[in-house]
Design a protein around this motif. Sequence first.
Motif, PDB file in Angstrom:
ATOM      1  N   MET A 273       0.842  -1.206   0.000  1.00 52.90           N
ATOM      2  CA  MET A 273       0.000   0.000   0.000  1.00 52.90           C
ATOM      3  C   MET A 273       0.875   1.253   0.000  1.00 52.90           C
ATOM      4  SD  MET A 273      -2.931   1.564   0.144  1.00 52.90           S
ATOM      5  CE  MET A 273      -4.101   0.336   0.634  1.00 52.90           C
ATOM      6  N   ILE A 274       1.886   1.275   0.833  1.00 53.10           N
ATOM      7  CA  ILE A 274       2.778   2.430   0.908  1.00 53.10           C
ATOM      8  C   ILE A 274       3.505   2.621  -0.417  1.00 53.10           C
ATOM      9  CG2 ILE A 274       4.854   3.342   2.032  1.00 53.10           C
ATOM     10  CD1 ILE A 274       3.809   1.800   4.606  1.00 53.10           C
ATOM     11  N   ALA A 275       4.038   1.541  -0.941  1.00 51.20           N
ATOM     12  CA  ALA A 275       4.798   1.629  -2.197  1.00 51.20           C
ATOM     13  C   ALA A 275       3.914   2.075  -3.359  1.00 51.20           C
ATOM     14  CB  ALA A 275       5.442   0.282  -2.507  1.00 51.20           C
ATOM     15  N   ARG A 276       2.739   1.486  -3.490  1.00 50.05           N
ATOM     16  CA  ARG A 276       1.872   1.771  -4.634  1.00 50.05           C
ATOM     17  C   ARG A 276       1.215   3.135  -4.532  1.00 50.05           C
ATOM     18  NH1 ARG A 276      -1.069  -1.774  -8.093  1.00 50.05           N
ATOM     19  NH2 ARG A 276       0.657  -3.173  -7.735  1.00 50.05           N
TER      20      ARG A 276
ATOM     21  N   ILE B 154       3.744   7.291   5.092  1.00 53.47           N
ATOM     22  CA  ILE B 154       2.998   6.621   6.164  1.00 53.47           C
ATOM     23  C   ILE B 154       2.144   7.645   6.911  1.00 53.47           C
ATOM     24  CG2 ILE B 154       3.208   5.384   8.355  1.00 53.47           C
ATOM     25  CD1 ILE B 154       5.767   4.079   7.183  1.00 53.47           C
ATOM     26  N   GLU B 155       2.704   8.817   7.141  1.00 50.28           N
ATOM     27  CA  GLU B 155       1.973   9.869   7.853  1.00 50.28           C
ATOM     28  C   GLU B 155       0.744  10.326   7.057  1.00 50.28           C
ATOM     29  OE1 GLU B 155       6.036   9.453   9.180  1.00 50.28           O
ATOM     30  OE2 GLU B 155       5.314  10.025   7.183  1.00 50.28           O
ATOM     31  N   ALA B 156       0.901  10.474   5.747  1.00 60.03           N
ATOM     32  CA  ALA B 156      -0.223  10.892   4.907  1.00 60.03           C
ATOM     33  C   ALA B 156      -1.308   9.816   4.870  1.00 60.03           C
ATOM     34  CB  ALA B 156       0.255  11.222   3.501  1.00 60.03           C
ATOM     35  N   LEU B 157      -0.895   8.551   4.776  1.00 63.31           N
ATOM     36  CA  LEU B 157      -1.868   7.464   4.792  1.00 63.31           C
ATOM     37  C   LEU B 157      -2.589   7.404   6.140  1.00 63.31           C
ATOM     38  CD1 LEU B 157       0.058   4.672   2.878  1.00 63.31           C
ATOM     39  CD2 LEU B 157      -2.082   5.757   2.172  1.00 63.31           C
ATOM     40  N   ASP B 158      -1.845   7.601   7.224  1.00 64.50           N
ATOM     41  CA  ASP B 158      -2.463   7.617   8.557  1.00 64.50           C
ATOM     42  C   ASP B 158      -3.475   8.755   8.673  1.00 64.50           C
ATOM     43  OD1 ASP B 158      -1.120   5.385   9.505  1.00 64.50           O
ATOM     44  OD2 ASP B 158       0.411   6.532  10.574  1.00 64.50           O
ATOM     45  N   ALA B 159      -3.119   9.937   8.190  1.00 66.73           N
ATOM     46  CA  ALA B 159      -4.023  11.095   8.249  1.00 66.73           C
ATOM     47  C   ALA B 159      -5.277  10.843   7.411  1.00 66.73           C
ATOM     48  CB  ALA B 159      -3.302  12.357   7.788  1.00 66.73           C
ATOM     49  N   LEU B 160      -5.100  10.252   6.235  1.00 64.85           N
ATOM     50  CA  LEU B 160      -6.235   9.929   5.384  1.00 64.85           C
ATOM     51  C   LEU B 160      -7.149   8.915   6.079  1.00 64.85           C
ATOM     52  CD1 LEU B 160      -7.727  10.120   2.679  1.00 64.85           C
ATOM     53  CD2 LEU B 160      -6.131   8.401   1.785  1.00 64.85           C
ATOM     54  N   ASN B 161      -6.557   7.918   6.700  1.00 62.28           N
ATOM     55  CA  ASN B 161      -7.328   6.904   7.419  1.00 62.28           C
ATOM     56  C   ASN B 161      -8.124   7.536   8.565  1.00 62.28           C
ATOM     57  OD1 ASN B 161      -8.176   4.192   7.867  1.00 62.28           O
ATOM     58  ND2 ASN B 161      -6.799   4.138   9.622  1.00 62.28           N
ATOM     59  N   VAL B 162      -7.516   8.473   9.266  1.00 62.65           N
ATOM     60  CA  VAL B 162      -8.217   9.168  10.355  1.00 62.65           C
ATOM     61  C   VAL B 162      -9.434   9.900   9.809  1.00 62.65           C
ATOM     62  CG1 VAL B 162      -8.028  11.096  12.003  1.00 62.65           C
ATOM     63  CG2 VAL B 162      -6.236   9.345  11.910  1.00 62.65           C
ATOM     64  N   GLU B 163      -9.272  10.585   8.696  1.00 65.71           N
ATOM     65  CA  GLU B 163     -10.384  11.349   8.122  1.00 65.71           C
ATOM     66  C   GLU B 163     -11.493  10.428   7.611  1.00 65.71           C
ATOM     67  OE1 GLU B 163     -10.957  14.657   8.249  1.00 65.71           O
ATOM     68  OE2 GLU B 163      -9.199  14.605   9.533  1.00 65.71           O
ATOM     69  N   VAL B 164     -11.123   9.338   6.946  1.00 67.67           N
ATOM     70  CA  VAL B 164     -12.130   8.405   6.440  1.00 67.67           C
ATOM     71  C   VAL B 164     -12.858   7.741   7.621  1.00 67.67           C
ATOM     72  CG1 VAL B 164     -12.483   6.253   5.141  1.00 67.67           C
ATOM     73  CG2 VAL B 164     -10.996   8.047   4.224  1.00 67.67           C
ATOM     74  N   THR B 165     -12.129   7.406   8.660  1.00 67.11           N
ATOM     75  CA  THR B 165     -12.747   6.829   9.858  1.00 67.11           C
ATOM     76  C   THR B 165     -13.696   7.826  10.511  1.00 67.11           C
ATOM     77  OG1 THR B 165     -10.851   5.376  10.230  1.00 67.11           O
ATOM     78  CG2 THR B 165     -12.282   5.802  12.123  1.00 67.11           C
ATOM     79  N   ARG B 166     -13.289   9.067  10.577  1.00 68.15           N
ATOM     80  CA  ARG B 166     -14.152  10.115  11.139  1.00 68.15           C
ATOM     81  C   ARG B 166     -15.445  10.218  10.330  1.00 68.15           C
ATOM     82  NH1 ARG B 166     -10.782  14.898  11.574  1.00 68.15           N
ATOM     83  NH2 ARG B 166     -10.055  13.907  13.469  1.00 68.15           N
ATOM     84  N   LEU B 167     -15.336  10.174   9.019  1.00 62.65           N
ATOM     85  CA  LEU B 167     -16.509  10.224   8.157  1.00 62.65           C
ATOM     86  C   LEU B 167     -17.412   9.017   8.406  1.00 62.65           C
ATOM     87  CD1 LEU B 167     -18.171  11.364   5.782  1.00 62.65           C
ATOM     88  CD2 LEU B 167     -16.604  10.114   4.256  1.00 62.65           C
ATOM     89  N   ARG B 168     -16.813   7.817   8.455  1.00 61.32           N
ATOM     90  CA  ARG B 168     -17.592   6.598   8.695  1.00 61.32           C
ATOM     91  C   ARG B 168     -18.340   6.674  10.013  1.00 61.32           C
ATOM     92  NH1 ARG B 168     -16.279   2.242  11.639  1.00 61.32           N
ATOM     93  NH2 ARG B 168     -14.057   2.717  11.580  1.00 61.32           N
ATOM     94  N   MET B 169     -17.662   7.126  11.043  1.00 57.40           N
ATOM     95  CA  MET B 169     -18.292   7.228  12.364  1.00 57.40           C
ATOM     96  C   MET B 169     -19.436   8.240  12.347  1.00 57.40           C
ATOM     97  SD  MET B 169     -16.717   4.968  14.079  1.00 57.40           S
ATOM     98  CE  MET B 169     -17.008   5.276  15.792  1.00 57.40           C
ATOM     99  N   ALA B 170     -19.233   9.376  11.698  1.00 53.77           N
ATOM    100  CA  ALA B 170     -20.281  10.398  11.625  1.00 53.77           C
ATOM    101  C   ALA B 170     -21.495   9.868  10.873  1.00 53.77           C
ATOM    102  CB  ALA B 170     -19.741  11.657  10.946  1.00 53.77           C
ATOM    103  N   LEU B 171     -21.258   9.153   9.774  1.00 50.50           N
ATOM    104  CA  LEU B 171     -22.372   8.606   9.010  1.00 50.50           C
ATOM    105  C   LEU B 171     -23.088   7.508   9.786  1.00 50.50           C
ATOM    106  CD1 LEU B 171     -20.730   8.492   5.470  1.00 50.50           C
ATOM    107  CD2 LEU B 171     -22.422  10.139   6.305  1.00 50.50           C
ATOM    108  N   ALA B 172     -22.329   6.660  10.467  1.00 45.93           N
ATOM    109  CA  ALA B 172     -22.937   5.590  11.266  1.00 45.93           C
ATOM    110  C   ALA B 172     -23.728   6.180  12.428  1.00 45.93           C
ATOM    111  CB  ALA B 172     -21.860   4.629  11.774  1.00 45.93           C
ATOM    112  N   ASP B 173     -23.161   7.160  13.119  1.00 49.56           N
ATOM    113  CA  ASP B 173     -23.859   7.798  14.236  1.00 49.56           C
ATOM    114  C   ASP B 173     -25.103   8.519  13.753  1.00 49.56           C
ATOM    115  OD1 ASP B 173     -21.940   6.867  15.937  1.00 49.56           O
ATOM    116  OD2 ASP B 173     -20.902   8.790  16.179  1.00 49.56           O
ATOM    117  N   GLY B 174     -24.994   9.195  12.627  1.00 45.83           N
ATOM    118  CA  GLY B 174     -26.139   9.910  12.061  1.00 45.83           C
ATOM    119  C   GLY B 174     -27.263   8.958  11.697  1.00 45.83           C
ATOM    120  N   GLY B 175     -26.907   7.794  11.164  1.00 46.11           N
ATOM    121  CA  GLY B 175     -27.916   6.795  10.832  1.00 46.11           C
ATOM    122  C   GLY B 175     -28.623   6.279  12.059  1.00 46.11           C
ATOM    123  N   ASP B 176     -27.866   6.081  13.145  1.00 46.99           N
ATOM    124  CA  ASP B 176     -28.486   5.631  14.394  1.00 46.99           C
ATOM    125  C   ASP B 176     -29.438   6.689  14.919  1.00 46.99           C
ATOM    126  OD1 ASP B 176     -27.019   3.334  14.207  1.00 46.99           O
ATOM    127  OD2 ASP B 176     -25.525   3.915  15.686  1.00 46.99           O
TER     128      ASP B 176
END
Length: 151
Positions: free
Chosen positions: A115-118, A123-145
């Motif tokens: 993943m890093i190579a391709r 690693i820091e940018a991928l981690d930051a992206l993962n944090v943002e996508v996770t934040r979005l997922r949580m907001a959408l899941a919480d909003g649905g509840d």
Amino acid sequence: MVSPVPLDRQLCFSLYATSMAINRLYKPMLDAMGITYPQFLVLGALWDEDARTVGGIAARLSLESSTITPLVKRLEAAGLVTRTRDPHDERQVRVTLTDRGRALREESGCLSDAMIARSGLSIEALDALNVEVTRLRMALADGGDRDDREA
């Protein structure tokens, strides 16, 4: 009326297409390990916390228990996990990694390396992206509840 957003500008499509690209990247490596991507996710949940119930794995992966059960059965047939009834609640099935299942964790490190190579991202940018996508997922899941409770 708002005009439809072109497909390439829709976040849902970008996330879907990216997920498919990741699956294609991982597939040869997972094939070499003898597991599928959904089985890898189940193992990942167990690598984070072993001896989970089927329901616990399902909750961790945001899936239904009925989806997890056949995956666990195939992992058990491959010698990567064992299933046992919980002695305190026989309705619950606990899934535990075997030594072989635990060893596969180290072997799966090639997925992150690929993943890093391709990606061309740090690693820091991928981690930051993962944090943002996770934040979005949580907001959408919480909003649905919240929407379900208000209905």
